[in-house]
Design an enzyme around this catalytic site. Structure first.
Site, PDB file in Angstrom:
ATOM      1  N   LYS A  94       0.845  -1.197   0.000  1.00 54.73           N
ATOM      2  CA  LYS A  94       0.000   0.000   0.000  1.00 54.73           C
ATOM      3  C   LYS A  94       0.880   1.246   0.000  1.00 54.73           C
ATOM      4  O   LYS A  94       2.089   1.162   0.276  1.00 54.73           O
ATOM      5  CB  LYS A  94      -0.923  -0.011   1.218  1.00 54.73           C
ATOM      6  CG  LYS A  94      -0.200  -0.004   2.554  1.00 54.73           C
ATOM      7  CD  LYS A  94      -1.178  -0.270   3.701  1.00 54.73           C
ATOM      8  CE  LYS A  94      -0.475  -0.265   5.038  1.00 54.73           C
ATOM      9  NZ  LYS A  94      -1.345  -0.760   6.119  1.00 54.73           N
ATOM     10  N   ARG A 116     -11.295   0.159  14.434  1.00 54.81           N
ATOM     11  CA  ARG A 116     -11.260   0.945  13.188  1.00 54.81           C
ATOM     12  C   ARG A 116     -12.247   0.293  12.226  1.00 54.81           C
ATOM     13  O   ARG A 116     -13.316   0.807  11.987  1.00 54.81           O
ATOM     14  CB  ARG A 116      -9.844   0.942  12.585  1.00 54.81           C
ATOM     15  CG  ARG A 116      -8.855   1.804  13.313  1.00 54.81           C
ATOM     16  CD  ARG A 116      -7.575   2.015  12.522  1.00 54.81           C
ATOM     17  NE  ARG A 116      -7.119   0.836  11.788  1.00 54.81           N
ATOM     18  CZ  ARG A 116      -5.918   0.697  11.247  1.00 54.81           C
ATOM     19  NH1 ARG A 116      -5.035   1.679  11.332  1.00 54.81           N
ATOM     20  NH2 ARG A 116      -5.591  -0.398  10.602  1.00 54.81           N
ATOM     21  N   TYR A 139      18.253  28.850   9.982  1.00 54.25           N
ATOM     22  CA  TYR A 139      17.117  29.707  10.357  1.00 54.25           C
ATOM     23  C   TYR A 139      16.830  29.631  11.842  1.00 54.25           C
ATOM     24  O   TYR A 139      16.913  28.545  12.445  1.00 54.25           O
ATOM     25  CB  TYR A 139      15.855  29.258   9.618  1.00 54.25           C
ATOM     26  CG  TYR A 139      15.808  29.623   8.158  1.00 54.25           C
ATOM     27  CD1 TYR A 139      15.861  30.951   7.741  1.00 54.25           C
ATOM     28  CD2 TYR A 139      15.689  28.629   7.192  1.00 54.25           C
ATOM     29  CE1 TYR A 139      15.790  31.283   6.392  1.00 54.25           C
ATOM     30  CE2 TYR A 139      15.610  28.947   5.843  1.00 54.25           C
ATOM     31  CZ  TYR A 139      15.667  30.280   5.451  1.00 54.25           C
ATOM     32  OH  TYR A 139      15.592  30.596   4.128  1.00 54.25           O
ATOM     33  N   MET A 179      14.092  24.149   3.662  1.00 58.38           N
ATOM     34  CA  MET A 179      13.352  23.497   2.586  1.00 58.38           C
ATOM     35  C   MET A 179      14.271  22.611   1.740  1.00 58.38           C
ATOM     36  O   MET A 179      13.901  21.502   1.357  1.00 58.38           O
ATOM     37  CB  MET A 179      12.671  24.549   1.700  1.00 58.38           C
ATOM     38  CG  MET A 179      11.805  23.931   0.623  1.00 58.38           C
ATOM     39  SD  MET A 179      11.104  25.147  -0.509  1.00 58.38           S
ATOM     40  CE  MET A 179       9.848  25.877   0.511  1.00 58.38           C
TER      41      MET A 179
HETATM   42  C1  PLP Z   1      -0.712  -1.939   6.654  1.00 60.29           C
HETATM   43  C2  PLP Z   1      -1.346  -3.186   7.067  1.00 60.29           C
HETATM   44  C3  PLP Z   1      -0.569  -4.323   7.346  1.00 60.29           C
HETATM   45  C4  PLP Z   1       0.941  -4.280   7.360  1.00 60.29           C
HETATM   46  O1  PLP Z   1       1.365  -3.694   8.548  1.00 60.29           O
HETATM   47  P1  PLP Z   1       2.917  -3.605   8.904  1.00 60.29           P
HETATM   48  O2  PLP Z   1       2.951  -3.100  10.286  1.00 60.29           O
HETATM   49  O3  PLP Z   1       3.508  -2.631   7.937  1.00 60.29           O
HETATM   50  O4  PLP Z   1       3.463  -4.971   8.727  1.00 60.29           O
HETATM   51  C5  PLP Z   1      -1.216  -5.496   7.650  1.00 60.29           C
HETATM   52  N1  PLP Z   1      -2.569  -5.562   7.693  1.00 60.29           N
HETATM   53  C6  PLP Z   1      -3.348  -4.489   7.443  1.00 60.29           C
HETATM   54  C7  PLP Z   1      -4.818  -4.633   7.530  1.00 60.29           C
HETATM   55  C8  PLP Z   1      -2.776  -3.276   7.132  1.00 60.29           C
HETATM   56  O5  PLP Z   1      -3.543  -2.212   6.894  1.00 60.29           O
END
Ligand code: PLP
Length: 367
Positions: free
Chosen positions: A35, A130, A258, A306
């Site tokens: 993802k 969630r 800065y 930046m």
């Molecule tokens: C992102 C995600 C994972 C992976 O989690 P990690 O901590 O990066 O291994 C697994 N299951 C779900 C449902 C996720 O959203």
């Protein structure tokens, strides 16, 4: 010449980290979580190293289509499932598996007319609050799914909120695991529970037929600072590298950058690095955040701008304009600066840094 900053994606490290999951859980199917554009690495860049995974897991339909475009014919799982009934046409066309986490998704699936056969990941809310069906609604959702002719398989799914640590003073998984196991104990079908932290910390007592490995594949420790990547034998898969573009001699009580946030206590030599918050380096990083110059560890000084930041060169040997600077990852000479240590300098986690490298940074692949 372009600015000297670039992000290197290490194919060997990605493949090595996947092999660690295989070694830890030889009997489980391993889905590589890609993802957020493979945690900022680029789906196309990690794909060659993850060919031996049993599937890919992600959220966006567009990312799923990109994996199909690469020639992947195996499983692809949409972790948040469908966002509208129309998405089911894409799931059918691209042969995508998906989560069902809510009654409205279940309704959409029920009403969908198709000849496709879907592999469903029925998600339980076992305490994270969630997504997912509460335990008391879960069995009913399963019964409904089971009767649908366009459902081919149902995988019982949950996600731990605290696999990386503790929960309410106890170990992080026992209570949620118990809720899950109680609810599914009489139901047939495979189970998918573990993320990276559960894979590394709890594989001896979590039975997860299918694991969803994310952050560990990218060489970040899910429970840093309790464990460092070397404790898990993981390798950084992304290196953010740049160069020294200026050197300044700073006298005692002079300031740097800065806001004059850093004031020299002694005469020091500093280097200016072509990397700033517009490249994805956190602006709020504290003085002292580790950096490698010529493979030697030193520290960030003062405020990140930046396009630039300053580092201490006082004890660095053979430094000149063009010397290599590693903001996180691997130096070209092999020294390692774990992304987790850099993330700690701005009170965040490796996940956020790797996802946050910006468009203007040039990516390269190292075989
Ligand atoms: C992102 C995600 C994972 C992976 O989690 P990690 O901590 O990066 O291994 C697994 N299951 C779900 C449902 C996720 O959203």
């Amino acid at each position: 010449m372009p600015r000297p900053i670039h992000a290197i994606i290490h194919q060997k490290a990605l493949a090595h980290n996947l092999a660690i999951v295989r070694k830890t859980l030889p009997a489980s199917q391993v889905f590589a979580v890609v993802k957020a554009n493979a945690y900022g690495h680029g789906i196309e860049r990690v794909y060659p190293a993850f060919q031996s995974a049993d599937g890919f897991a992600l959220l966006d339909l567009d990312e799923a289509k990109r994996i199909r475009a690469l020639g992947w014919t195996g499983a692809i799982l949409l972790l948040e499932g469908i966002f509208s009934p129309q998405d089911l046409y894409d799931c059918a066309q691209y042969n995508l598996s998906f989560s069902i986490h809510s009654p409205h998704q279940l309704e959409w699936l029920k009403d969908f007319k198709t000849t496709a056969q879907f592999d469903i990941f029925l998600k339980m809310n076992s305490g994270m609050n969630r997504l997912g069906f509460k335990p008391e609604q879960y069995q009913q959702a399963w019964q409904i799914l089971k009767q649908l002719t366009h459902v081919h398989s149902i995988t019982h799914t949950m996600h731990f909120s605290d696999a990386d640590g503790t929960r309410f003073g106890q170990d992080g998984i026992t209570a949620q695991l118990e809720v899950f196991n109680q609810t599914v104990k009489d139901l047939p079908g495979p189970r998918s529970l573990s993320n990276s932290a559960a894979i590394l910390r709890h594989s001896d007592h979590v039975q997860s037929d299918l694991v969803r490995a994310g952050i560990l594949l990218y060489g970040s420790s899910p429970d840093f600072p309790a464990h460092h990547i070397r404790d898990w034998d993981l390798q950084p898969s992304m290196s953010l590298r740049s160069e020294i573009i200026a050197i300044q001699q700073v006298k005692q009580s002079e300031s740097v950058g800065y806001g004059s946030k850093f004031v020299a206590e002694n005469d020091i030599k500093i280097g200016i690095v072509a990397c700033g918050y517009a490249d994805g380096y956190q602006r709020i990083s504290k003085t002292g955040t580790p950096v490698l110059v010529n493979g030697q560890r030193t520290r960030l000084l003062g405020r990140v701008s930046m396009d630039m930041l300053a580092v201490d060169l006082t004890d660095i040997h053979h430094v000149e304009i063009g010397s290599e600077v590693v903001l996180w990852g691997q130096a070209s000479t092999g020294e390692i600066l774990p992304i987790d240590e850099v993330a700690a300098g701005s009170e965040t986690i490796g996940y956020e840094l790797m996802c946050g490298v910006t468009q203007r940074v040039n990516f390269q692949i190292e075989q």
